[in-house]
Motif scaffolding. Structure first.
Motif, PDB file in Angstrom:
ATOM      1  N   VAL A  29     121.514  66.255  33.295  1.00  0.00           N
ATOM      2  CA  VAL A  29     121.886  66.090  34.710  1.00  0.00           C
ATOM      3  C   VAL A  29     121.526  67.349  35.505  1.00  0.00           C
ATOM      4  O   VAL A  29     120.858  67.280  36.539  1.00  0.00           O
ATOM      5  CB  VAL A  29     123.402  65.775  34.825  1.00  0.00           C
ATOM      6  N   VAL A  30     121.942  68.495  34.978  1.00  0.00           N
ATOM      7  CA  VAL A  30     121.711  69.749  35.710  1.00  0.00           C
ATOM      8  C   VAL A  30     120.212  70.070  35.765  1.00  0.00           C
ATOM      9  O   VAL A  30     119.685  70.452  36.812  1.00  0.00           O
ATOM     10  CB  VAL A  30     122.500  70.906  35.054  1.00  0.00           C
ATOM     11  N   GLY A  31     119.532  69.890  34.632  1.00  0.00           N
ATOM     12  CA  GLY A  31     118.093  70.186  34.577  1.00  0.00           C
ATOM     13  C   GLY A  31     117.322  69.352  35.584  1.00  0.00           C
ATOM     14  O   GLY A  31     116.503  69.872  36.353  1.00  0.00           O
ATOM     15  N   ILE A  32     117.610  68.079  35.605  1.00  0.00           N
ATOM     16  CA  ILE A  32     116.867  67.193  36.503  1.00  0.00           C
ATOM     17  C   ILE A  32     117.310  67.408  37.949  1.00  0.00           C
ATOM     18  O   ILE A  32     116.483  67.355  38.865  1.00  0.00           O
ATOM     19  CB  ILE A  32     117.008  65.729  36.040  1.00  0.00           C
ATOM     20  N   ALA A  33     118.580  67.695  38.144  1.00  0.00           N
ATOM     21  CA  ALA A  33     119.045  68.009  39.507  1.00  0.00           C
ATOM     22  C   ALA A  33     118.289  69.229  40.041  1.00  0.00           C
ATOM     23  O   ALA A  33     117.888  69.264  41.202  1.00  0.00           O
ATOM     24  CB  ALA A  33     120.546  68.271  39.509  1.00  0.00           C
ATOM     25  N   ILE A  87     108.524  70.073  33.398  1.00  0.00           N
ATOM     26  CA  ILE A  87     108.203  70.206  31.968  1.00  0.00           C
ATOM     27  C   ILE A  87     109.425  70.746  31.232  1.00  0.00           C
ATOM     28  O   ILE A  87     109.823  70.243  30.181  1.00  0.00           O
ATOM     29  CB  ILE A  87     106.968  71.116  31.771  1.00  0.00           C
ATOM     30  N   GLY A  88     110.051  71.760  31.827  1.00  0.00           N
ATOM     31  CA  GLY A  88     111.269  72.319  31.221  1.00  0.00           C
ATOM     32  C   GLY A  88     112.364  71.270  31.141  1.00  0.00           C
ATOM     33  O   GLY A  88     113.045  71.144  30.115  1.00  0.00           O
ATOM     34  N   ALA A  89     112.501  70.500  32.207  1.00  0.00           N
ATOM     35  CA  ALA A  89     113.569  69.496  32.236  1.00  0.00           C
ATOM     36  C   ALA A  89     113.321  68.392  31.213  1.00  0.00           C
ATOM     37  O   ALA A  89     114.262  67.866  30.617  1.00  0.00           O
ATOM     38  CB  ALA A  89     113.681  68.895  33.629  1.00  0.00           C
ATOM     39  N   VAL A  90     112.040  68.061  31.004  1.00  0.00           N
ATOM     40  CA  VAL A  90     111.734  67.026  30.009  1.00  0.00           C
ATOM     41  C   VAL A  90     112.159  67.496  28.620  1.00  0.00           C
ATOM     42  O   VAL A  90     112.767  66.741  27.851  1.00  0.00           O
ATOM     43  CB  VAL A  90     110.230  66.666  30.020  1.00  0.00           C
ATOM     44  N   PHE A  91     111.871  68.770  28.333  1.00  0.00           N
ATOM     45  CA  PHE A  91     112.267  69.284  27.020  1.00  0.00           C
ATOM     46  C   PHE A  91     113.791  69.294  26.887  1.00  0.00           C
ATOM     47  O   PHE A  91     114.341  68.981  25.827  1.00  0.00           O
ATOM     48  CB  PHE A  91     111.677  70.679  26.786  1.00  0.00           C
ATOM     49  N   ALA A  92     114.468  69.662  27.986  1.00  0.00           N
ATOM     50  CA  ALA A  92     115.941  69.649  27.961  1.00  0.00           C
ATOM     51  C   ALA A  92     116.443  68.230  27.731  1.00  0.00           C
ATOM     52  O   ALA A  92     117.353  68.005  26.928  1.00  0.00           O
ATOM     53  CB  ALA A  92     116.485  70.203  29.273  1.00  0.00           C
ATOM     54  N   ALA A 135     119.468  57.632  29.059  1.00  0.00           N
ATOM     55  CA  ALA A 135     118.720  58.785  29.586  1.00  0.00           C
ATOM     56  C   ALA A 135     118.420  58.594  31.071  1.00  0.00           C
ATOM     57  O   ALA A 135     118.520  59.537  31.864  1.00  0.00           O
ATOM     58  CB  ALA A 135     117.417  58.964  28.796  1.00  0.00           C
ATOM     59  N   ILE A 136     118.094  57.361  31.413  1.00  0.00           N
ATOM     60  CA  ILE A 136     117.753  57.102  32.825  1.00  0.00           C
ATOM     61  C   ILE A 136     118.998  57.217  33.709  1.00  0.00           C
ATOM     62  O   ILE A 136     118.932  57.739  34.821  1.00  0.00           O
ATOM     63  CB  ILE A 136     117.077  55.716  32.946  1.00  0.00           C
ATOM     64  N   VAL A 137     120.121  56.744  33.198  1.00  0.00           N
ATOM     65  CA  VAL A 137     121.373  56.872  33.978  1.00  0.00           C
ATOM     66  C   VAL A 137     121.672  58.355  34.227  1.00  0.00           C
ATOM     67  O   VAL A 137     121.994  58.762  35.348  1.00  0.00           O
ATOM     68  CB  VAL A 137     122.546  56.179  33.242  1.00  0.00           C
ATOM     69  N   LEU A 138     121.554  59.153  33.167  1.00  0.00           N
ATOM     70  CA  LEU A 138     121.819  60.593  33.326  1.00  0.00           C
ATOM     71  C   LEU A 138     120.816  61.211  34.300  1.00  0.00           C
ATOM     72  O   LEU A 138     121.178  62.034  35.149  1.00  0.00           O
ATOM     73  CB  LEU A 138     121.745  61.300  31.964  1.00  0.00           C
ATOM     74  N   ALA A 139     119.553  60.804  34.158  1.00  0.00           N
ATOM     75  CA  ALA A 139     118.521  61.349  35.047  1.00  0.00           C
ATOM     76  C   ALA A 139     118.778  60.927  36.488  1.00  0.00           C
ATOM     77  O   ALA A 139     118.595  61.708  37.426  1.00  0.00           O
ATOM     78  CB  ALA A 139     117.141  60.858  34.596  1.00  0.00           C
ATOM     79  N   GLY A 162     113.639  61.053  33.036  1.00  0.00           N
ATOM     80  CA  GLY A 162     114.607  60.395  32.161  1.00  0.00           C
ATOM     81  C   GLY A 162     113.933  59.455  31.183  1.00  0.00           C
ATOM     82  O   GLY A 162     114.281  59.394  30.005  1.00  0.00           O
ATOM     83  N   LEU A 163     112.944  58.753  31.721  1.00  0.00           N
ATOM     84  CA  LEU A 163     112.201  57.796  30.893  1.00  0.00           C
ATOM     85  C   LEU A 163     111.498  58.516  29.738  1.00  0.00           C
ATOM     86  O   LEU A 163     111.587  58.103  28.581  1.00  0.00           O
ATOM     87  CB  LEU A 163     111.166  57.094  31.780  1.00  0.00           C
ATOM     88  N   ILE A 164     110.818  59.618  30.087  1.00  0.00           N
ATOM     89  CA  ILE A 164     110.099  60.385  29.048  1.00  0.00           C
ATOM     90  C   ILE A 164     111.101  60.993  28.079  1.00  0.00           C
ATOM     91  O   ILE A 164     110.922  60.952  26.869  1.00  0.00           O
ATOM     92  CB  ILE A 164     109.227  61.486  29.691  1.00  0.00           C
ATOM     93  N   GLY A 165     112.186  61.541  28.650  1.00  0.00           N
ATOM     94  CA  GLY A 165     113.199  62.199  27.809  1.00  0.00           C
ATOM     95  C   GLY A 165     113.910  61.245  26.878  1.00  0.00           C
ATOM     96  O   GLY A 165     114.401  61.647  25.834  1.00  0.00           O
ATOM     97  N   GLY A 166     113.976  59.977  27.258  1.00  0.00           N
ATOM     98  CA  GLY A 166     114.685  59.019  26.419  1.00  0.00           C
ATOM     99  C   GLY A 166     113.804  58.282  25.434  1.00  0.00           C
ATOM    100  O   GLY A 166     114.257  57.832  24.391  1.00  0.00           O
ATOM    101  N   LEU A 167     112.512  58.191  25.789  1.00  0.00           N
ATOM    102  CA  LEU A 167     111.615  57.331  25.006  1.00  0.00           C
ATOM    103  C   LEU A 167     111.492  57.776  23.543  1.00  0.00           C
ATOM    104  O   LEU A 167     111.711  56.986  22.623  1.00  0.00           O
ATOM    105  CB  LEU A 167     110.230  57.298  25.669  1.00  0.00           C
ATOM    106  N   PHE A 168     111.164  59.048  23.364  1.00  0.00           N
ATOM    107  CA  PHE A 168     110.883  59.506  21.991  1.00  0.00           C
ATOM    108  C   PHE A 168     112.134  59.499  21.103  1.00  0.00           C
ATOM    109  O   PHE A 168     112.086  59.023  19.963  1.00  0.00           O
ATOM    110  CB  PHE A 168     110.204  60.869  22.023  1.00  0.00           C
ATOM    111  N   PRO A 169     113.279  59.988  21.623  1.00  0.00           N
ATOM    112  CA  PRO A 169     114.494  59.876  20.798  1.00  0.00           C
ATOM    113  C   PRO A 169     114.845  58.417  20.496  1.00  0.00           C
ATOM    114  O   PRO A 169     115.322  58.109  19.406  1.00  0.00           O
ATOM    115  CB  PRO A 169     115.576  60.527  21.679  1.00  0.00           C
TER     116      PRO A 169
END
Lengths: 230, 387
Positions: B27-31, B265-270, B307-311, B364-371
């Motif tokens: 949330v904070v990273g994407i915000a 990029i940083g937020a995606v890794f987070a 992930a998308i909800v959080l994003a 959020g989509l990228i951050g959630g997809l791989f996990p």
């Protein structure tokens, strides 16, 4: 009559780095409908692996497994998942309940894979909870239940879709003696009164004594017992 | 299938409070990404809006052919008189566009402020210019009218103050507003006075005309080009200010995008890290569901929804923060075309907020997809052991 479970020359190997670890080495086994079978043996003997194969959670490296005449080894993952949801109930050592759901909702979970209405799902889950004697704990979450009660909820979840086969992996391994006896009594009732075929992996000889037959495994092979090793 | 997705998604979402700490990383990273991106782009949007809103469709600038800025133009009084009489021209005013170095408030640094020498018709051509404090300057007197944004940004421009410019002392007699346009960053004075102070004789930089219709601008331009007496063009204000705004706005927007991408990029890794942890913590739960017969797709979809909800929460939070902090905030920057300061309001527009949310959801989509994919690729028997 077709056996409840039939294993034919079942082998299972894992690759660990460059090493091939043989876990099951040519298991032949036949279990009749309505049997209550205990699988015993030292750690690493292959009991849980065999149980997982019979429950359709994994596929053998070689050989065939038939459950009520259905060859599991020919089924793809999706079909196997559907088959599991309709034919097998699982009871795990640590109950594996979902902590955020109430007992009622945990028991309802397998019914989400059916076409039953919400009302019918709730009714069936209530019946299953009644069978295990926990109808008054339906609204409680797992954290609000004792270990024995949690395992009863897990058993209710295992029987709610009315599967013919229950596979139980150390169902009393995390319980005290008295509670374990109650759980084993419940499994016996399900076996005798409801006709469920039960395969139970256990280290506990007293638990195994509650089964009709006991099979012993060692180093991936059935070594002896009162079961029908063919 | 929908039942499965709903059940697993609700389970994941109900689980969130117990993972508030790790979930807040997403949330904070994407915000942060959204706030910085939208904040920077709102600067570009505000700058463009300040210049582009200055334009009116029926107004044109007459300037020497080949010049792109009012600063560089030169037009004689004779030329202005001829143009004023041309067909389609309703009103015309010669304008001298120069700059004066004035100290910015709260600093010792001088910056260029546009000084626009105008004729009386200028006020009729631009009805949006309204005196809000004091009065207009009088023709022939060393008096100036100051735009409210220039007055707010620069020292010594209060009504009644004296401003030394070249060898003259100009008296501030009023402040004006102009609907938030770039004129509000300017100083206006009588054309003759500015010509005198800047030694321009009777020459103006440009001429501003109000045409009878927007279409008449093209006809006037053709006539000017075809007439061998002139080396002039007529350019619509819309075209003129759009080209002025583009260079600086592009610079700001490109900078905003670069910073946004780096932060993203940083937020995606987070997000990846958080979602891997979230999925890792629920390995056994997910495996249990799969053992019960739940499919892989509902698991993937539910993890991605989480992930998308959080994003989305992060995106809304970032957008809200930047809107509260910056929308309408006045800043100034150099207008490359005129080498002068243009004050503008940050504009956190609905389009920018939508863009910020789009970025948030994409992250959020990228951050959630791989996990999510990992969650269903672990063998059930392995996952049941919590490995």
């Amino acid at each position: 009559m077709v056996a409840a479970v039939a294993c034919e020359k079942v082998e299972k190997q894992y690759t660990k780095g460059k090493e091939i670890v043989e876990v099951l080495a040519g298991i032949d086994l036949s279990i009749e409908h309505g049997e209550f079978l205990a699988l015993m043996g030292p750690s690493g003997s292959g009991k849980t692996t065999l149980l997982n194969l019979i429950g359709g959670l994994d596929q053998p490296s070689a050989g065939s497994i038939f459950v009520s005449g259905k060859n599991l080894t020919e089924m793809k993952a999706k079909a196997l998942a559907k088959w599991r949801s309709e034919n097998v109930g699982f009871v795990f050592q640590f109950y594996n309940l979902l902590p955020v759901l109430t007992a009622q909702r945990n028991v309802e979970l397998p019914l989400l894979l059916t076409n039953l209405s919400r009302k019918q799902r709730q009714k069936n889950a209530a019946t299953a909870l009644e069978i295990v004697g926990l109808q008054d704990r339906a609204k409680h979450k797992p954290s609000e239940l004792s270990g024995g009660q949690q395992q009863r909820v897990a058993i209710a979840r295992a029987i709610v879709a009315d599967p013919s086969l229950l596979v139980c992996d150390e169902p009393t391994g995390d319980l005290d003696r008295e509670t374990a006896d109650q759980i084993l009594g419940l499994l016996q009732t399900l076996n005798k009164d409801h006709g469920k075929t039960i395969i139970m992996v256990t280290h506990d000889p007293r638990a195994a004594d509650r089964a009709e037959h006991i099979l012993y495994m060692d180093k991936g092979k059935l070594v002896s017992g009162s079961g029908v090793a063919v | 299938m929908l039942n499965q997705i709903r059940a697993i998604t609700l389970m994941n979402l109900f689980n969130l409070p117990s993972r508030a700490g790790s979930s807040s990383v997403i949330v904070v990273g994407i915000a942060g990404v959204v706030a910085v991106l939208v904040g920077l782009l709102s600067m570009g949007a505000g700058f463009s809006a300040a210049l582009e809103s200055t334009a009116k469709a029926d107004r044109a600038i007459i300037m020497r052919d080949g010049t792109t800025s009012e600063l560089n133009g030169a037009m004689s009084a004779g030329d202005r008189a001829t143009v004023r009489a041309m067909e389609g021209v309703e009103l015309g005013s010669g304008e001298l566009y120069v700059v004066a170095a004035i100290v910015k408030k709260g600093t010792d640094i001088s910056s260029n402020v546009v000084v626009r020498g105008v004729e009386a018709e200028s006020f009729d051509i631009r009805p949006e210019v309204k005196v809000v404090v004091g009065r207009r300057f009088e023709t022939g007197r060393a008096e100036i009218l100051v735009g409210v944004k220039a007055a707010a940004q620069f020292a010594g421009l209060e009504v009644g103050a004296s401003l030394p410019v070249r060898d003259q002392i100009w008296q501030v007699v009023g402040h004006f507003e102009a609907n938030g346009t770039a004129y509000e960053s300017e100083i206006w004075a009588d054309l003759a006075n500015v010509q005198s102070a800047y030694r321009r004789g009777g020459t103006s930089s440009t001429m501003r005309v109000k045409m009878r219709s927007p279409e008449a601008i093209a006809a006037l331009n053709l006539r000017l080009k075809d007439d061998p007496r002139f080396d002039l063009i007529a350019r619509s204000e819309v075209e003129h200010y759009a080209s002025q705004a583009k260079q600086r706005a592009d610079l700001i927007n490109n900078f905003g995008m670069v910073v946004g991408v780096i932060m993203a990029i940083g937020a995606v890794f987070a997000a990846l890290n958080t979602m891997y942890c979230a999925v890792g913590a629920r390995t056994v739960e997910i495996a249990t569901l799969r053992a019960l017969g739940f499919g892989g797709l509902p698991v993937v979809v539910s993890v991605m929804i989480e992930a998308i909800v959080l994003a989305f929460i992060g995106g809304v939070l970032g957008g809200l923060l930047v809107w509260l902090a910056f929308d309408g905030y006045t800043a100034s920057t150099l207008n490359n075309a005129s080498f002068s300061q243009v004050a503008f309001d940050f504009a956190v527009t609905p389009e920018l907020l939508k863009l910020g949310l789009t970025w948030a959801l994409t992250l959020g989509l990228i951050g959630g997809l791989f996990p999510a994919i990992r969650a269903v690729r672990i063998p059930i028997t392995t996952a049941l052991r919590g490995e």
